[in-house]
Design a protein around this motif. Structure first.
Motif, PDB file in Angstrom:
ATOM      1  N   UNK A  92       8.733  32.584  -3.716  1.00 16.05           N
ATOM      2  CA  UNK A  92       7.343  33.030  -3.622  1.00 16.05           C
ATOM      3  C   UNK A  92       6.866  33.550  -4.972  1.00 16.05           C
ATOM      4  N   UNK A  93       5.601  33.293  -5.276  1.00 17.77           N
ATOM      5  CA  UNK A  93       5.009  33.786  -6.530  1.00 17.77           C
ATOM      6  C   UNK A  93       4.536  35.227  -6.420  1.00 17.77           C
ATOM      7  N   UNK A  94       4.560  35.787  -5.195  1.00 21.24           N
ATOM      8  CA  UNK A  94       4.123  37.165  -5.014  1.00 21.24           C
ATOM      9  C   UNK A  94       2.639  37.324  -4.781  1.00 21.24           C
ATOM     10  N   UNK A  95       1.946  36.224  -4.519  1.00 24.40           N
ATOM     11  CA  UNK A  95       0.512  36.282  -4.268  1.00 24.40           C
ATOM     12  C   UNK A  95      -0.049  34.885  -4.117  1.00 24.40           C
ATOM     13  N   UNK A  96      -1.305  34.800  -3.698  1.00 26.15           N
ATOM     14  CA  UNK A  96      -1.927  33.502  -3.438  1.00 26.15           C
ATOM     15  C   UNK A  96      -2.438  32.850  -4.715  1.00 26.15           C
ATOM     16  N   UNK A  97      -2.285  31.532  -4.777  1.00 27.05           N
ATOM     17  CA  UNK A  97      -2.871  30.674  -5.807  1.00 27.05           C
ATOM     18  C   UNK A  97      -2.552  31.181  -7.218  1.00 27.05           C
ATOM     19  N   UNK A  98      -1.293  31.115  -7.617  1.00 24.80           N
ATOM     20  CA  UNK A  98      -0.953  31.504  -8.993  1.00 24.80           C
ATOM     21  C   UNK A  98      -1.608  30.575 -10.009  1.00 24.80           C
ATOM     22  N   UNK A  99      -1.997  31.150 -11.148  1.00 25.06           N
ATOM     23  CA  UNK A  99      -2.703  30.377 -12.169  1.00 25.06           C
ATOM     24  C   UNK A  99      -1.949  30.292 -13.485  1.00 25.06           C
ATOM     25  N   UNK A 100      -0.977  31.166 -13.713  1.00 25.73           N
ATOM     26  CA  UNK A 100      -0.293  31.200 -15.007  1.00 25.73           C
ATOM     27  C   UNK A 100       1.089  31.810 -14.832  1.00 25.73           C
ATOM     28  N   UNK A 101       2.032  31.330 -15.652  1.00 26.93           N
ATOM     29  CA  UNK A 101       3.340  31.966 -15.714  1.00 26.93           C
ATOM     30  C   UNK A 101       3.892  31.847 -17.119  1.00 26.93           C
ATOM     31  N   UNK A 102       4.805  32.739 -17.459  1.00 28.96           N
ATOM     32  CA  UNK A 102       5.436  32.735 -18.769  1.00 28.96           C
ATOM     33  C   UNK A 102       6.832  33.321 -18.624  1.00 28.96           C
ATOM     34  N   UNK A 103       7.654  33.117 -19.642  1.00 31.72           N
ATOM     35  CA  UNK A 103       8.992  33.691 -19.666  1.00 31.72           C
ATOM     36  C   UNK A 103       8.956  34.921 -20.565  1.00 31.72           C
ATOM     37  N   UNK A 104       9.429  36.043 -20.063  1.00 32.80           N
ATOM     38  CA  UNK A 104       9.430  37.268 -20.842  1.00 32.80           C
ATOM     39  C   UNK A 104      10.243  37.084 -22.123  1.00 32.80           C
ATOM     40  N   UNK A 156       2.291  34.832   4.552  1.00 24.20           N
ATOM     41  CA  UNK A 156       1.357  35.785   3.945  1.00 24.20           C
ATOM     42  C   UNK A 156       0.349  35.105   3.020  1.00 24.20           C
ATOM     43  N   UNK A 157       0.506  33.807   2.807  1.00 25.39           N
ATOM     44  CA  UNK A 157      -0.443  33.067   1.984  1.00 25.39           C
ATOM     45  C   UNK A 157      -0.101  33.043   0.507  1.00 25.39           C
ATOM     46  N   UNK A 158       1.180  33.164   0.169  1.00 26.39           N
ATOM     47  CA  UNK A 158       1.587  33.165  -1.233  1.00 26.39           C
ATOM     48  C   UNK A 158       1.683  31.745  -1.798  1.00 26.39           C
ATOM     49  N   UNK A 159       1.602  31.670  -3.110  1.00 26.17           N
ATOM     50  CA  UNK A 159       1.965  30.458  -3.818  1.00 26.17           C
ATOM     51  C   UNK A 159       3.451  30.475  -4.101  1.00 26.17           C
ATOM     52  N   UNK A 160       3.917  29.590  -4.992  1.00 26.78           N
ATOM     53  CA  UNK A 160       5.347  29.516  -5.266  1.00 26.78           C
ATOM     54  C   UNK A 160       5.615  29.171  -6.720  1.00 26.78           C
ATOM     55  N   UNK A 161       6.883  29.395  -7.118  1.00 30.27           N
ATOM     56  CA  UNK A 161       7.367  29.016  -8.446  1.00 30.27           C
ATOM     57  C   UNK A 161       8.685  28.283  -8.259  1.00 30.27           C
ATOM     58  N   UNK A 162       8.837  27.131  -8.907  1.00 36.64           N
ATOM     59  CA  UNK A 162      10.033  26.315  -8.795  1.00 36.64           C
ATOM     60  C   UNK A 162      10.770  26.279 -10.130  1.00 36.64           C
ATOM     61  N   UNK A 163      12.086  26.430 -10.063  1.00 36.29           N
ATOM     62  CA  UNK A 163      12.948  26.348 -11.248  1.00 36.29           C
ATOM     63  C   UNK A 163      13.614  24.977 -11.297  1.00 36.29           C
TER      64      UNK A 163
END
Length: 423
Positions: free
Chosen positions: A143-155, A119-126
């Motif tokens: 999967x990051x849930x969408x294409x080309x993620x730009x930012x992430x944070x921990x709630x 589907x063209x998603x990006x990814x997040x690795x732990x």
């Protein structure tokens, strides 16, 4: 007059003298042994400051390929701010944003790509982090849930990773499992809205730089300091979105007022809160402005009270604001300006408003991310086009920055994370 000594007494005297001499020799030998140098105790272990740097690798969307190799790991000299490379973790593509858990036991890195899924998603690795030396061990990738993620944070709760997918026009919630690994998204929200202009009306004079306003482009997502709300900057729709997060289901719920419109074309990019969580500083990329607002941690309401330029009134030309940080003391705000290649320092007044104090040359090109070391003594800047990290000594009394003259070569750097090792 001499006393007569019998042979027997004479012999006994000789034996006593010999014993006395022997005893003296033993005593002398023991004293000599006591005086031998004792080896010093081994030095007590001390913690070290570890710096992780991510950026763009060759595997990236068209036009975004870079010179990085993965996540570079450095040790920071606490006296000088100099970075010495330890290793590079290469089994990851374009880790352009990374974040550490509060206890430094886990690191989460997005991959700014568009081909992790069909589907063209990006990814997040732990990653699991060895808190004694900073080494990384991959746990899993989702999967990051969408294409080309730009930012992430921990709630704020520590139970979810929040992701902003820039090209995908979505934000996603990823659950953190008990072992630090990630589960599939519990929620993916796509933003929609009218198309915005490429440039803002209040641009710096002579600014030819544009931001992509072809659709929704979430650029940052984070919970407020109270943890009650989740906020996202959408640089494509020129909006600030506000949700609450159901900690049981991992679903985002729109706040009473679900979003706030910003200056058309301004491209809100990143934001910062003051220490009380009641003042919000939103950095707009395209017009290089900070929008200062009050924030209500009970309702999530945002009210703008000031707008200030991140470049001086004498500046002319193209610029794009990139990163915003607040000092450890809570007295100063720092902003990086790409193209203009400057770092702006603002003093925070008692009412939360800002005054530009100084501009400092980055000593490199296209500075993006900034971060303080854990002590707040040094400020580091990732200069994407110069393939270098530069650092500055922070005057904690005045907020001023002094260049350390240290250049650390890193291919296409874009992000930092710091930790002190445990001993």
């Amino acid at each position: 007059m001499f006393k007569s000594i019998s042979r027997r007494n004479f012999a006994l005297g000789l034996l006593a003298g010999t014993a006395s001499i022997g005893a003296n020799r033993v005593s002398h030998a023991a004293t000599g042994a006591d005086k031998l140098p004792v080896p010093p105790p081994p030095p007590k272990p001390v913690s070290k400051t570890i710096c992780f740097v991510g950026g763009y690798t060759q595997h990236a969307p068209p036009g975004g390929a870079g010179n990085g190799q993965g996540i570079d790991v450095f040790e920071m000299n606490r006296e000088t701010g100099e970075l010495t490379q330890i290793t590079t973790y290469t089994d990851i593509a374009s880790p352009s944003f990374i974040v550490l858990s509060k206890d430094d036991k886990f690191l989460y890195a997005l991959s700014e790509i568009d081909d992790y899924t069909k589907q063209g998603d990006g990814s997040v690795t732990a990653f699991a982090v060895d808190t004694k030396n900073g080494s990384l061990r991959k746990l899993n990738t989702v999967s990051s849930g969408g294409a080309v993620p730009a930012h992430l944070s921990i709630h704020h709760s520590g139970r979810y990773v929040l992701v902003a997918n820039y090209v995908g026009g979505s934000v996603a919630v990823l659950p953190i499992r008990s072992d630090g690994s990630l589960g599939p998204a519990t929620d993916v929200v796509k933003n929609t809205g009218p198309r915005q202009p490429e440039r803002a009306a209040d641009n710096p004079q002579g600014n030819f730089a544009v931001s992509d306003h072809s659709g929704s482009h979430p650029h940052m997502i984070r919970s407020d300091p109270s943890g009650r709300f989740v906020i996202a900057d959408d640089a494509g729709l020129d909006r600030v979105y506000v949700w609450t997060l159901n900690l049981t289901t991992g679903k985002l719920i729109p706040a009473k007022k679900p979003y706030y419109d910003m200056e058309p074309g301004s491209a809100p990019r990143h934001f910062e809160f003051n220490h009380s969580g009641r003042m919000m500083y939103n950095l707009c990329e395209q017009n290089s402005k900070i929008v200062v607002s009050t924030f209500n941690p009970e309702t999530g309401e945002i009210n703008n009270i000031q707008k200030v330029s991140t470049v001086s009134s004498s500046f002319r030309g193209s610029t794009l604001a990139a990163e915003i940080l607040i000092s450890k003391s809570g007295k100063y705000i720092y902003v990086s300006n790409r193209l203009g290649d400057s770092l702006a320092v603002f003093a925070i007044a008692d009412d939360g408003t800002l005054t530009l104090q100084a501009e400092t040359w980055m000593h490199a090109d296209y500075g993006r991310a900034m971060m303080f070391d854990p002590s707040g003594t040094f400020l580091f800047c990732a200069n994407q086009r110069s393939d270098a990290v530069t650092s500055f000594k922070v005057d904690k009394n005045t907020g001023q920055l002094v260049f350390t003259n240290h250049f650390t070569p890193v291919g296409s750097p874009t992000t930092f994370a710091f930790m002190n090792t445990q001993v």
